[in-house]
Design a protein around this motif. Sequence first.
Motif, PDB file in Angstrom:
ATOM      1  N   MET A   1      44.940  42.642  30.868  1.00 45.89           N
ATOM      2  CA  MET A   1      43.649  43.015  31.433  1.00 45.89           C
ATOM      3  C   MET A   1      42.517  42.479  30.566  1.00 45.89           C
ATOM      4  O   MET A   1      42.539  42.640  29.355  1.00 45.89           O
ATOM      5  CB  MET A   1      43.558  44.550  31.543  1.00 45.89           C
ATOM      6  CG  MET A   1      42.284  45.068  32.178  1.00 45.89           C
ATOM      7  SD  MET A   1      42.127  44.675  33.942  1.00 45.89           S
ATOM      8  CE  MET A   1      43.445  45.692  34.634  1.00 45.89           C
ATOM      9  N   SER A   2      41.544  41.808  31.170  1.00 42.85           N
ATOM     10  CA  SER A   2      40.411  41.283  30.433  1.00 42.85           C
ATOM     11  C   SER A   2      39.570  42.416  29.876  1.00 42.85           C
ATOM     12  O   SER A   2      39.415  43.468  30.499  1.00 42.85           O
ATOM     13  CB  SER A   2      39.548  40.415  31.356  1.00 42.85           C
ATOM     14  OG  SER A   2      38.312  40.130  30.755  1.00 42.85           O
ATOM     15  N   GLU A   3      39.016  42.207  28.693  1.00 44.76           N
ATOM     16  CA  GLU A   3      38.146  43.213  28.092  1.00 44.76           C
ATOM     17  C   GLU A   3      36.878  43.412  28.916  1.00 44.76           C
ATOM     18  O   GLU A   3      36.177  44.420  28.756  1.00 44.76           O
ATOM     19  CB  GLU A   3      37.758  42.782  26.676  1.00 44.76           C
ATOM     20  CG  GLU A   3      36.978  41.475  26.634  1.00 44.76           C
ATOM     21  CD  GLU A   3      36.587  41.067  25.233  1.00 44.76           C
ATOM     22  OE1 GLU A   3      36.085  41.924  24.503  1.00 44.76           O
ATOM     23  OE2 GLU A   3      36.798  39.885  24.892  1.00 44.76           O
ATOM     24  N   SER A  36      42.433  40.331  39.932  1.00 44.11           N
ATOM     25  CA  SER A  36      43.558  40.073  40.845  1.00 44.11           C
ATOM     26  C   SER A  36      44.667  41.091  40.634  1.00 44.11           C
ATOM     27  O   SER A  36      45.194  41.677  41.595  1.00 44.11           O
ATOM     28  CB  SER A  36      44.112  38.665  40.617  1.00 44.11           C
ATOM     29  OG  SER A  36      43.126  37.692  40.782  1.00 44.11           O
ATOM     30  N   GLU A  37      45.026  41.296  39.378  1.00 38.75           N
ATOM     31  CA  GLU A  37      46.094  42.243  39.060  1.00 38.75           C
ATOM     32  C   GLU A  37      45.743  43.645  39.546  1.00 38.75           C
ATOM     33  O   GLU A  37      46.583  44.340  40.135  1.00 38.75           O
ATOM     34  CB  GLU A  37      46.332  42.251  37.546  1.00 38.75           C
ATOM     35  CG  GLU A  37      47.460  43.165  37.099  1.00 38.75           C
ATOM     36  CD  GLU A  37      47.693  43.098  35.601  1.00 38.75           C
ATOM     37  OE1 GLU A  37      48.297  44.047  35.067  1.00 38.75           O
ATOM     38  OE2 GLU A  37      47.266  42.112  34.977  1.00 38.75           O
ATOM     39  N   GLN A  41      47.844  45.497  42.576  1.00 37.80           N
ATOM     40  CA  GLN A  41      48.535  46.756  42.290  1.00 37.80           C
ATOM     41  C   GLN A  41      48.009  47.886  43.160  1.00 37.80           C
ATOM     42  O   GLN A  41      48.773  48.735  43.627  1.00 37.80           O
ATOM     43  CB  GLN A  41      48.399  47.100  40.808  1.00 37.80           C
ATOM     44  CG  GLN A  41      49.173  46.172  39.892  1.00 37.80           C
ATOM     45  CD  GLN A  41      49.033  46.541  38.426  1.00 37.80           C
ATOM     46  OE1 GLN A  41      48.276  47.435  38.051  1.00 37.80           O
ATOM     47  NE2 GLN A  41      49.751  45.831  37.574  1.00 37.80           N
ATOM     48  N   ALA A  42      46.695  47.893  43.386  1.00 37.10           N
ATOM     49  CA  ALA A  42      46.094  48.955  44.194  1.00 37.10           C
ATOM     50  C   ALA A  42      46.632  48.941  45.621  1.00 37.10           C
ATOM     51  O   ALA A  42      46.784  50.000  46.258  1.00 37.10           O
ATOM     52  CB  ALA A  42      44.580  48.801  44.213  1.00 37.10           C
ATOM     53  N   ARG A  43      46.943  47.763  46.113  1.00 36.09           N
ATOM     54  CA  ARG A  43      47.407  47.642  47.503  1.00 36.09           C
ATOM     55  C   ARG A  43      48.729  48.380  47.728  1.00 36.09           C
ATOM     56  O   ARG A  43      48.979  48.882  48.820  1.00 36.09           O
ATOM     57  CB  ARG A  43      47.557  46.157  47.856  1.00 36.09           C
ATOM     58  CG  ARG A  43      47.854  45.911  49.320  1.00 36.09           C
ATOM     59  CD  ARG A  43      47.660  44.453  49.697  1.00 36.09           C
ATOM     60  NE  ARG A  43      47.970  44.262  51.106  1.00 36.09           N
ATOM     61  CZ  ARG A  43      48.985  43.545  51.556  1.00 36.09           C
ATOM     62  NH1 ARG A  43      49.786  42.921  50.709  1.00 36.09           N
ATOM     63  NH2 ARG A  43      49.203  43.414  52.850  1.00 36.09           N
ATOM     64  N   PHE A  85      41.537  31.683  42.644  1.00 38.60           N
ATOM     65  CA  PHE A  85      42.187  31.645  43.948  1.00 38.60           C
ATOM     66  C   PHE A  85      43.196  32.776  44.115  1.00 38.60           C
ATOM     67  O   PHE A  85      43.421  33.250  45.231  1.00 38.60           O
ATOM     68  CB  PHE A  85      42.824  30.277  44.188  1.00 38.60           C
ATOM     69  CG  PHE A  85      41.808  29.239  44.540  1.00 38.60           C
ATOM     70  CD1 PHE A  85      41.310  29.140  45.824  1.00 38.60           C
ATOM     71  CD2 PHE A  85      41.303  28.392  43.575  1.00 38.60           C
ATOM     72  CE1 PHE A  85      40.348  28.207  46.153  1.00 38.60           C
ATOM     73  CE2 PHE A  85      40.342  27.455  43.884  1.00 38.60           C
ATOM     74  CZ  PHE A  85      39.849  27.363  45.175  1.00 38.60           C
ATOM     75  N   ARG A  86      43.768  33.233  43.026  1.00 36.29           N
ATOM     76  CA  ARG A  86      44.616  34.427  43.105  1.00 36.29           C
ATOM     77  C   ARG A  86      43.773  35.628  43.522  1.00 36.29           C
ATOM     78  O   ARG A  86      44.185  36.450  44.344  1.00 36.29           O
ATOM     79  CB  ARG A  86      45.290  34.691  41.754  1.00 36.29           C
ATOM     80  CG  ARG A  86      46.158  35.929  41.731  1.00 36.29           C
ATOM     81  CD  ARG A  86      46.716  36.198  40.354  1.00 36.29           C
ATOM     82  NE  ARG A  86      47.403  37.482  40.282  1.00 36.29           N
ATOM     83  CZ  ARG A  86      47.780  38.072  39.160  1.00 36.29           C
ATOM     84  NH1 ARG A  86      47.576  37.465  37.994  1.00 36.29           N
ATOM     85  NH2 ARG A  86      48.378  39.246  39.180  1.00 36.29           N
TER      86      ARG A  86
END
Length: 257
Positions: A1-3, A36-37, A41-43, A85-86
């Motif tokens: 996860m990006s900061e 994107s992640e 995951q939420a989906r 694009f992801r």
Amino acid sequence: MSEHIRTQLADGVLTLTLDRADKKNAITQAMYSALSEAVEQARTDDTVRVLLLRAEGDSFSAGNDIGDFIAIGSQTEKPFDMSVFRFLKALADLDKPLVAAVKGRAVGIGLTMLLHCDLVVLAEDALLSVPFVNLALAPEAASSLLLPAVIGHQRAFEMFALGEPLDGKTAVAWGLANRAVPADQVEATAADLAARVAARAPNSLRKTKRLMRDAEGLWALMQREGEAFGSQMKSPEAMEAFMAFTQKRAPDFSKLG
């Protein structure tokens, strides 16, 4: 996860926060990966009923981080390998409600991602723009279809071609958002809408959203846009536009054709 991407889940609402206020929330490829992640995951997470997209600071997003985008794009043979694009595919595939709270500027993908939101709350003085042509690029995020569908061909073409900003009140009048409120009411209004949607029947909402959107068609268009975007990125026009951007001057396309 990006900061620079924060997530918080409470009462069925997953809040995604762009947290790079010192750079006007310009989005890097690392941030796209984190977004994107989170969306993917939420989906499939039944505890998430609604997603709420917001940002820290005085701007929703300045769009792509130009330096990061040029550096990574120049090293990538296929634009579809870029993390953006992801994220776009995740938006196309998302069948849960997506709410946005927007203050300040929403530039480029800062605006086009709003076309994938189901409820949008804008500050009255927010400024939305899609300056792709100003950078000698092409539309993305299926905006070449979605923006004209919402506001009409002529208005959409003007926004694309001239890149001039649209204020929050006008954006609502044109159908780009649900509410335009004073800036200090944006967060509360969006959170209230998200909570109200989260209380509704989740499967009914998902089926409703699926019927309202053609996910496969949107992704197919995103890929066609990506090809146009990618070819423009390597063009003399784009080189001049990027150089002008870094030199803080107007681009000169008079000798290009």
